[in-house]
Design an enzyme around this catalytic site. Structure first.
Site, PDB file in Angstrom:
ATOM      1  N   HIS A   1       1.104   0.076 -13.578  1.00 53.56           N
ATOM      2  CA  HIS A   1       1.878  -1.146 -13.839  1.00 53.56           C
ATOM      3  C   HIS A   1       3.366  -0.803 -13.769  1.00 53.56           C
ATOM      4  O   HIS A   1       3.802   0.210 -14.329  1.00 53.56           O
ATOM      5  CB  HIS A   1       1.515  -1.725 -15.211  1.00 53.56           C
ATOM      6  CG  HIS A   1       2.169  -3.046 -15.428  1.00 53.56           C
ATOM      7  ND1 HIS A   1       1.678  -4.224 -14.908  1.00 53.56           N
ATOM      8  CD2 HIS A   1       3.322  -3.382 -16.066  1.00 53.56           C
ATOM      9  CE1 HIS A   1       2.475  -5.218 -15.236  1.00 53.56           C
ATOM     10  NE2 HIS A   1       3.486  -4.733 -15.939  1.00 53.56           N
TER      11      HIS A   1
ATOM     12  N   ASP B   1      -3.574  -5.675 -18.480  1.00 53.99           N
ATOM     13  CA  ASP B   1      -2.474  -4.754 -18.842  1.00 53.99           C
ATOM     14  C   ASP B   1      -2.526  -4.276 -20.291  1.00 53.99           C
ATOM     15  O   ASP B   1      -1.490  -3.947 -20.877  1.00 53.99           O
ATOM     16  CB  ASP B   1      -1.092  -5.404 -18.576  1.00 53.99           C
ATOM     17  CG  ASP B   1      -0.888  -5.720 -17.112  1.00 53.99           C
ATOM     18  OD1 ASP B   1      -1.483  -5.037 -16.260  1.00 53.99           O
ATOM     19  OD2 ASP B   1      -0.134  -6.666 -16.820  1.00 53.99           O
TER      20      ASP B   1
ATOM     21  N   LEU C   1      -8.478  -9.869 -11.153  1.00 54.00           N
ATOM     22  CA  LEU C   1      -9.007  -9.254 -12.383  1.00 54.00           C
ATOM     23  C   LEU C   1     -10.260  -8.454 -12.042  1.00 54.00           C
ATOM     24  O   LEU C   1     -11.069  -8.868 -11.208  1.00 54.00           O
ATOM     25  CB  LEU C   1      -9.383 -10.337 -13.380  1.00 54.00           C
ATOM     26  CG  LEU C   1      -8.362 -10.712 -14.446  1.00 54.00           C
ATOM     27  CD1 LEU C   1      -8.981 -11.711 -15.426  1.00 54.00           C
ATOM     28  CD2 LEU C   1      -7.841  -9.488 -15.199  1.00 54.00           C
TER      29      LEU C   1
ATOM     30  N   GLU D   1       6.877   5.797  -9.280  1.00 49.35           N
ATOM     31  CA  GLU D   1       5.454   5.607  -8.929  1.00 49.35           C
ATOM     32  C   GLU D   1       5.023   6.622  -7.871  1.00 49.35           C
ATOM     33  O   GLU D   1       3.971   7.256  -7.995  1.00 49.35           O
ATOM     34  CB  GLU D   1       5.234   4.192  -8.382  1.00 49.35           C
ATOM     35  CG  GLU D   1       5.492   3.094  -9.401  1.00 49.35           C
ATOM     36  CD  GLU D   1       5.160   1.710  -8.878  1.00 49.35           C
ATOM     37  OE1 GLU D   1       4.929   1.553  -7.664  1.00 49.35           O
ATOM     38  OE2 GLU D   1       5.128   0.773  -9.694  1.00 49.35           O
TER      39      GLU D   1
ATOM     40  N   ASN E   1      -5.171   1.856 -13.790  1.00 48.20           N
ATOM     41  CA  ASN E   1      -4.197   0.945 -13.192  1.00 48.20           C
ATOM     42  C   ASN E   1      -2.775   1.492 -13.322  1.00 48.20           C
ATOM     43  O   ASN E   1      -2.459   2.225 -14.257  1.00 48.20           O
ATOM     44  CB  ASN E   1      -4.264  -0.427 -13.885  1.00 48.20           C
ATOM     45  CG  ASN E   1      -3.368  -1.452 -13.203  1.00 48.20           C
ATOM     46  OD1 ASN E   1      -3.288  -1.493 -11.975  1.00 48.20           O
ATOM     47  ND2 ASN E   1      -2.687  -2.277 -13.983  1.00 48.20           N
TER      48      ASN E   1
ATOM     49  N   GLY F   1       0.766  -1.246   0.000  1.00 43.34           N
ATOM     50  CA  GLY F   1       0.000   0.000   0.000  1.00 43.34           C
ATOM     51  C   GLY F   1       0.793   1.288   0.000  1.00 43.34           C
ATOM     52  O   GLY F   1       0.254   2.345   0.334  1.00 43.34           O
ATOM     53  N   SER F   2       2.062   1.236  -0.429  1.00 46.24           N
ATOM     54  CA  SER F   2       2.822   2.496  -0.421  1.00 46.24           C
ATOM     55  C   SER F   2       2.219   3.499  -1.416  1.00 46.24           C
ATOM     56  O   SER F   2       2.153   4.700  -1.129  1.00 46.24           O
ATOM     57  CB  SER F   2       4.302   2.257  -0.734  1.00 46.24           C
ATOM     58  OG  SER F   2       4.458   1.764  -2.042  1.00 46.24           O
ATOM     59  N   ASN F   3       1.772   3.006  -2.562  1.00 47.42           N
ATOM     60  CA  ASN F   3       1.138   3.927  -3.527  1.00 47.42           C
ATOM     61  C   ASN F   3      -0.200   4.433  -3.017  1.00 47.42           C
ATOM     62  O   ASN F   3      -0.550   5.599  -3.212  1.00 47.42           O
ATOM     63  CB  ASN F   3       0.963   3.240  -4.878  1.00 47.42           C
ATOM     64  CG  ASN F   3       2.258   3.201  -5.658  1.00 47.42           C
ATOM     65  OD1 ASN F   3       2.681   4.204  -6.211  1.00 47.42           O
ATOM     66  ND2 ASN F   3       2.908   2.035  -5.665  1.00 47.42           N
TER      67      ASN F   3
HETATM   68  C1  GAR Z   1       3.447  -1.339  -7.376  1.00 46.11           C
HETATM   69  O1  GAR Z   1       4.801  -1.380  -7.747  1.00 46.11           O
HETATM   70  C2  GAR Z   1       2.581  -1.475  -8.601  1.00 46.11           C
HETATM   71  O2  GAR Z   1       3.159  -0.920  -9.748  1.00 46.11           O
HETATM   72  C3  GAR Z   1       2.492  -2.980  -8.728  1.00 46.11           C
HETATM   73  O3  GAR Z   1       2.346  -3.440  -7.412  1.00 46.11           O
HETATM   74  C4  GAR Z   1       3.105  -2.578  -6.552  1.00 46.11           C
HETATM   75  C5  GAR Z   1       2.277  -2.261  -5.333  1.00 46.11           C
HETATM   76  O4  GAR Z   1       3.090  -1.657  -4.361  1.00 46.11           O
HETATM   77  N1  GAR Z   1       1.370  -3.346  -9.536  1.00 46.11           N
HETATM   78  C6  GAR Z   1       1.377  -4.420 -10.328  1.00 46.11           C
HETATM   79  O5  GAR Z   1       2.314  -5.196 -10.405  1.00 46.11           O
HETATM   80  C7  GAR Z   1       0.093  -4.613 -11.131  1.00 46.11           C
HETATM   81  N2  GAR Z   1       0.288  -5.583 -12.153  1.00 46.11           N
HETATM   82  P1  GAR Z   1       2.417  -0.921  -3.114  1.00 46.11           P
HETATM   83  O6  GAR Z   1       1.422  -1.909  -2.522  1.00 46.11           O
HETATM   84  O7  GAR Z   1       3.548  -0.645  -2.179  1.00 46.11           O
HETATM   85  O8  GAR Z   1       1.759   0.310  -3.650  1.00 46.11           O
END
Ligand code: GAR
Length: 198
Positions: free
Chosen positions: A108, A149, A91, A178, A106, A16-18
């Site tokens: 990616h 994707d 999905l 990101e 999304n 969940g950092s994003n």
């Molecule tokens: C992120 O790097 C995002 O780009 C990736 O999961 C990570 C989640 O990190 N998403 C995918 O791979 C989708 N196919 P977070 O939980 O620390 O935000």
């Protein structure tokens, strides 16, 4: 007269950092509000982060994500206009794509169409980038469609790699993109398209 804010829901499966970055970014917005965080996993750390930032959370296990009545009434309850995926692995069901046309976005962790599709998520993506000897990597923000994707690309940001970069170095470099850009891209999409239909 004060305009009502546009509500977004963030869907996330893991750390969940994003999600946290998005929540913090929109705490400073007078147009956009993070009204809900949804996770498919009850043990996801993203739920802790959302809780600490006073954003309501709901767990919808993967097996219940196809329950259109439940999911749509939840999103209506929170008056959600956009669904923002931030590391959400299941999905997205067709009924949600129909209810939120071009309003599910999304993130990616590669320069799509490279290193996308089934099985390409999180660390797997960066391992594939390293194995392919790529000279650069980056992030892609795109609309979600029924094909994994594959949706129209909204924005991409790239960063050079050196042959010495380990998989962890690649993860770190891409992750910094990101955190910096995802909230800005989401903000610009939501502000330009507005509320849309719910
Ligand atoms: C992120 O790097 C995002 O780009 C990736 O999961 C990570 C989640 O990190 N998403 C995918 O791979 C989708 N196919 P977070 O939980 O620390 O935000």
């Amino acid at each position: 007269m004060l305009k009502e804010k546009i509500n977004i829901a963030i869907f996330a499966s893991g750390n969940g950092s994003n999600c946290e970055q998005l929540i913090r970014h929109f705490q400073g917005s007078d147009r956009i509000s993070t009204a809900l965080v949804v996770s498919n996993r009850s043990d996801a750390y993203v739920l802790v982060r959302a809780h600490q930032l006073n954003v309501p959370t709901v767990v919808i296990p993967k097996a219940e994500l196809g329950n259109s009545d439940k999911v749509l009434s939840l999103l209506r309850h929170y008056n959600i206009s956009y669904i923002i995926l931030a590391g959400f692995l299941p999905l997205i069901p067709d009924f949600l794509l129909e209810a939120y046309p071009r309003r599910i976005i999304n993130l990616h962790p590669s320069l799509l169409p490279k290193f996308g599709g089934k099985g390409m998520w999180g660390r797997h993506v960066h391992e594939a980038v390293k194995a392919a000897g790529e000279k650069e990597t980056g992030m892609t923000v795109h609309y979600v469609t029924p094909v994994c994707d594959d949706g129209e690309i909204i924005a991409q940001y790239r960063i050079p790699l050196s042959p010495d970069d380990t998989v962890d170095d690649i993860i770190e470099k891409e992750h910094q993109l990101e955190l910096k850009y995802y909230p800005l891209v989401v903000e610009s999409i939501v502000e330009s398209l507005g509320e849309g239909e719910k």
